[in-house]
Design an enzyme around this catalytic site. Sequence first.
Site, PDB file in Angstrom:
ATOM      1  CE1 TYR A 123      10.868   5.564 -13.443  1.00  0.00           C
ATOM      2  CE2 TYR A 123      10.690   3.225 -12.995  1.00  0.00           C
ATOM      3  CZ  TYR A 123      10.914   4.521 -12.554  1.00  0.00           C
ATOM      4  OH  TYR A 123      11.185   4.735 -11.229  1.00  0.00           O
ATOM      5  CE  LYS A 175      -0.182  13.866  -6.282  1.00  0.00           C
ATOM      6  NZ  LYS A 175      -0.229  13.935  -4.804  1.00  0.00           N
ATOM      7  CG  ASP A 209       0.223  11.904  -2.071  1.00  0.00           C
ATOM      8  OD1 ASP A 209      -0.480  11.372  -2.951  1.00  0.00           O
ATOM      9  OD2 ASP A 209       0.030  13.064  -1.690  1.00  0.00           O
ATOM     10  CG  ASP A 233      11.102   1.459  -9.472  1.00  0.00           C
ATOM     11  OD1 ASP A 233      11.473   0.418  -8.915  1.00  0.00           O
ATOM     12  OD2 ASP A 233      11.887   2.283  -9.984  1.00  0.00           O
TER      13      ASP A 233
END
Length: 337
Positions: A123, A175, A209, A233
Amino acid sequence: MPQTVTLIPGDGIGPDITQAVVRVIEATGADIAWETHQAGVAALESSSTPLPQETIDSIRRTRLALKGPLTTPVGVGFRSINVALRKEFDLYSNVRPARTLVPGGRYEGIDLVLIRENTEGLYSGVEHYIGIGDDPRAAAESVMLVTRFGVNRILRYAFEYAVAHGRRKVTLAHKANILKYTQGLFLDMGKEIAREYEGRVEFEDRIIDATAMMLVMDPYRFDVIVCENMFGDILSDQIAGLVGGLGLAPGANIGKDAAIFEAVHGSAPDIAGKNVANPAALLLAAVMMLQHMGMREQAERIRLALEATIREGDALTPDLGGAGTTDSFTDAVLRRL
Ligand code: NAI
């Protein structure tokens, strides 16, 4: 000496819910002087800009703001003032607690906090098209920018938050198995900083995840979760869903020099001016602000009165399944203070 706080009523339902929250805070006797300033569409109507300089100057002076939701026009018009405020004051930490308030939902007894990095990652806004042949938009690229400085301060914030709020564990959601550099930096620094808190705060890391799945299957295993901007987010709306949706979700944007407290929901133009908006999320944001200001007793009194009002359900607004109004809900909280 009263502590001064900048009050931004905001757009849509903003003025109604901020007024309700100020009534409740004042009823606790908290010694606060409000400096009211506009932003968003409301500011555009009274001056020529959606973020007037006097609003910025006021926050710079008070270092604290309680903010109603601001409307962002879609497509045309000005860019998000929420994002502009985050940039102006370098509010790098977005804190979103999720706590069960309405009994009988999908889960009981949820109590966790998400801390999201607010300034970097995908972002950061570094993106462009790549032309190939005669197609100027054949590909697009967004840069996930991660700095040691940014990672260090958000991780430290998460650990310090855990210590200050008596939390037992910090989970770093990442991740790093795929994004070995950007997310690897997060993971490496997480492990490093965790060593400084050994014996005080437990630490674990989890792939993002798997974190999302575990949040649905067994949310109780989490306490404080910290992650980068976009992951945060997504997860922050997920944890709001665990406790009944955005209507009860508060948020804080915190930087070194200022902190802005707000509800997670928007300006709800569909119900603006109808006296049915639920002030609970902004009230919970005010509870966070009072804690941040060291007014723990007043914060706790509001939290307990609000929880009792929701539990007993006699004045709930329509979004919570009741037939109450913003005023009757606020009166019910005030009676219980
Ligand atoms: P929204 O959150 O304003 O509304 C979504 C739905 O939830 C609507 O049906 C609304 O009536 C309901 N709702 C929201 N807050 C409520 C409350 N306190 N009590 C009862 N019902 C409530 O989201 P939407 O419609 O997507 O956005 C409206 C405007 O708000 C947009 O301009 C958007 O950019 C802005 N917005 C501002 C935010 C902020 O200032 N932090 C955050 C999110 C959106």
